[in-house]
Design a protein around this motif. Structure first.
Motif, PDB file in Angstrom:
ATOM      1  N   THR A  15       7.875  -3.133  18.234  1.00 12.23           N
ATOM      2  CA  THR A  15       7.559  -3.814  16.983  1.00 12.23           C
ATOM      3  C   THR A  15       8.838  -4.177  16.236  1.00 12.23           C
ATOM      4  O   THR A  15       9.872  -3.524  16.412  1.00 12.23           O
ATOM      5  CB  THR A  15       6.665  -2.946  16.083  1.00 12.23           C
ATOM      6  N   THR A  16       8.744  -5.202  15.438  1.00  9.06           N
ATOM      7  CA  THR A  16       9.810  -5.536  14.490  1.00  9.06           C
ATOM      8  C   THR A  16       9.296  -5.413  13.065  1.00  9.06           C
ATOM      9  O   THR A  16       9.959  -5.856  12.127  1.00  9.06           O
ATOM     10  CB  THR A  16      10.355  -6.963  14.733  1.00  9.06           C
ATOM     11  N   ASP A  17       8.118  -4.788  12.913  1.00  3.94           N
ATOM     12  CA  ASP A  17       7.546  -4.570  11.584  1.00  3.94           C
ATOM     13  C   ASP A  17       8.562  -3.819  10.722  1.00  3.94           C
ATOM     14  O   ASP A  17       9.048  -2.758  11.127  1.00  3.94           O
ATOM     15  CB  ASP A  17       6.255  -3.759  11.712  1.00  3.94           C
ATOM     16  N   PRO A  18       8.905  -4.349   9.548  1.00  5.69           N
ATOM     17  CA  PRO A  18       9.925  -3.725   8.708  1.00  5.69           C
ATOM     18  C   PRO A  18       9.619  -2.265   8.351  1.00  5.69           C
ATOM     19  O   PRO A  18      10.528  -1.432   8.317  1.00  5.69           O
ATOM     20  CB  PRO A  18       9.961  -4.600   7.452  1.00  5.69           C
ATOM     21  N   THR A  19       8.369  -1.943   8.101  1.00  8.01           N
ATOM     22  CA  THR A  19       8.016  -0.565   7.746  1.00  8.01           C
ATOM     23  C   THR A  19       8.216   0.369   8.932  1.00  8.01           C
ATOM     24  O   THR A  19       8.819   1.443   8.796  1.00  8.01           O
ATOM     25  CB  THR A  19       6.559  -0.491   7.244  1.00  8.01           C
ATOM     26  N   ARG A  76      10.154  -0.134  11.528  1.00 10.88           N
ATOM     27  CA  ARG A  76      11.597  -0.055  11.803  1.00 10.88           C
ATOM     28  C   ARG A  76      12.278   0.893  10.837  1.00 10.88           C
ATOM     29  O   ARG A  76      13.094   1.727  11.237  1.00 10.88           O
ATOM     30  CB  ARG A  76      12.245  -1.437  11.696  1.00 10.88           C
ATOM     31  N   ALA A  77      11.944   0.793   9.552  1.00  9.34           N
ATOM     32  CA  ALA A  77      12.565   1.666   8.548  1.00  9.34           C
ATOM     33  C   ALA A  77      12.238   3.132   8.824  1.00  9.34           C
ATOM     34  O   ALA A  77      13.111   4.000   8.712  1.00  9.34           O
ATOM     35  CB  ALA A  77      12.104   1.262   7.142  1.00  9.34           C
ATOM     36  N   GLU A  78      10.988   3.411   9.205  1.00  9.42           N
ATOM     37  CA  GLU A  78      10.597   4.795   9.516  1.00  9.42           C
ATOM     38  C   GLU A  78      11.318   5.301  10.762  1.00  9.42           C
ATOM     39  O   GLU A  78      11.764   6.454  10.799  1.00  9.42           O
ATOM     40  CB  GLU A  78       9.088   4.886   9.700  1.00  9.42           C
TER      41      GLU A  78
END
Length: 105
Positions: A2-6, A8-10
């Motif tokens: 995934t490249t989902d920002p959430t 990735r941040a996690e």
């Protein structure tokens, strides 16, 4: 993958927490030979090839082809690897595993 920002941040925050924990606890062992972080792509062979090619461009690394199509970049003892498993390789594995537990010696 995934490249989902959430997500990735996690993930990145988890890596940082792990690094801080290991730095603060020197008696906790780490692998002798490093570690791999693997990203597996999905889709048809063509879709997987395109995904690996795109990742290779993003990380500035070459691709490698065999039973799998991969790209990787080393960060010291830590390796980031993206992997595509060809459809035929996956079918062959599934066929092999279909016999698991049915044959005994």
């Amino acid at each position: 993958m995934t490249t989902d920002p959430t997500a990735r941040a996690e993930f990145i925050a988890g890596l940082r927490r792990l690094a801080a924990f290991l730095a603060d606890n020197p008696k906790v062992p780490v692998p002798d030979y490093g570690a791999d972080i693997s990203v597996h792509v999905d889709g048809t062979d063509a879709q997987q090839r395109a995904a690996i090619d795109r990742i290779a461009d993003l990380i500035g690394a070459p691709t490698s082809e065999g039973l799998h199509y991969t790209t990787a970049r080393d960060f010291g003892p830590i390796n980031y690897r993206a992997v595509a498993v060809w459809e035929q390789t996956s079918r062959d594995w599934d066929a092999l595993m279909s016999y698991h537990g049915t044959v005994s010696v």
